[in-house]
Design an enzyme around this catalytic site. Sequence first.
Site, short mmCIF file in Angstrom:
data_model
loop_
_atom_site.label_atom_id
_atom_site.label_comp_id
_atom_site.label_asym_id
_atom_site.label_seq_id
_atom_site.Cartn_x
_atom_site.Cartn_y
_atom_site.Cartn_z
N ASP A 65 -61.32 -66.80 -28.32
CA ASP A 65 -62.78 -66.70 -28.41
C ASP A 65 -63.34 -66.46 -27.01
OD1 ASP A 65 -62.40 -69.29 -27.42
OD2 ASP A 65 -64.04 -70.14 -28.59
N TYR A 75 -65.22 -66.69 -23.36
CA TYR A 75 -65.46 -67.75 -22.40
C TYR A 75 -66.81 -68.41 -22.72
CZ TYR A 75 -61.84 -65.52 -19.49
OH TYR A 75 -60.66 -65.00 -19.00
N PHE A 128 -60.41 -62.08 -22.15
CA PHE A 128 -59.89 -62.44 -20.82
C PHE A 128 -60.70 -61.87 -19.66
CE2 PHE A 128 -56.13 -62.79 -23.61
CZ PHE A 128 -55.80 -64.12 -23.37
N HIS A 145 -49.15 -68.56 -23.64
CA HIS A 145 -50.48 -68.22 -23.13
C HIS A 145 -50.49 -68.22 -21.60
CE1 HIS A 145 -54.87 -68.51 -22.60
NE2 HIS A 145 -54.94 -68.00 -23.81
#
Length: 226
Positions: A68, A70, A81, A190
């Site tokens: 989702d 930031y 990202f 991740h």
Amino acid sequence: MEIKKPAIEASWYRVLQPEFESAYFADLKSFLVEEKRKYVVYPPGSLIFNAFNLTPFDKVKVVILGQDPYHGPCQAHGLSFSVPDGVDFPPSLRNIMKELHDDLGIPVSHSGNLEQWAHEGVLLLNASLTVRAGQAASHAGHGWERFTDAAIRALSVEREHLVFILWGNYAIAKSALIDTSKHLILKSVHPSPLSASRGFFGCHHFSKTNEYLCRHGIQPIDWKLS
């Protein structure tokens, strides 16, 4: 009454029109109206479909899937990202830049804005396209995942030789939507500081992506950021 067409790029509207016209999406819109009435929501409305608008359906070569947006001030601008110019790198993005440098020798950019990748054909897609300020995953489970799953599924069905980059268990679970006989899936933990040292660093996903694209006669991604 005429239905207002969403502010999304035309090729994506063709693919996703059934989603926009569905009951769940009407519920999602109602939820967002109420959220915006009570809270600050990121990203701004004009940037919710930014990933789709910068990378048309027929131009996609690579998908990098996030969870989702930031949830801090000025960070989210509709690309997974990525942050706008002038915004400090979040920790995961800092690790992505480190791996890019280690993999391809590309100098670390002064900006965390990944729009250049989007123009290169990298769909920077979050599973949820909005979030309440200060509350990660606060808009999960309200319909966005169904919408973005439809986008992933359409790419899998209608396109060939795409690269799906899935970092972390949440993204890896989306493998079920992708036809591996037609596309390449690259998986790792991740890039978060909590996990990056357990397999993200050294994954070489940027070079592996370009090797695959070249093998299928597709122009590779220029990963360098100015």
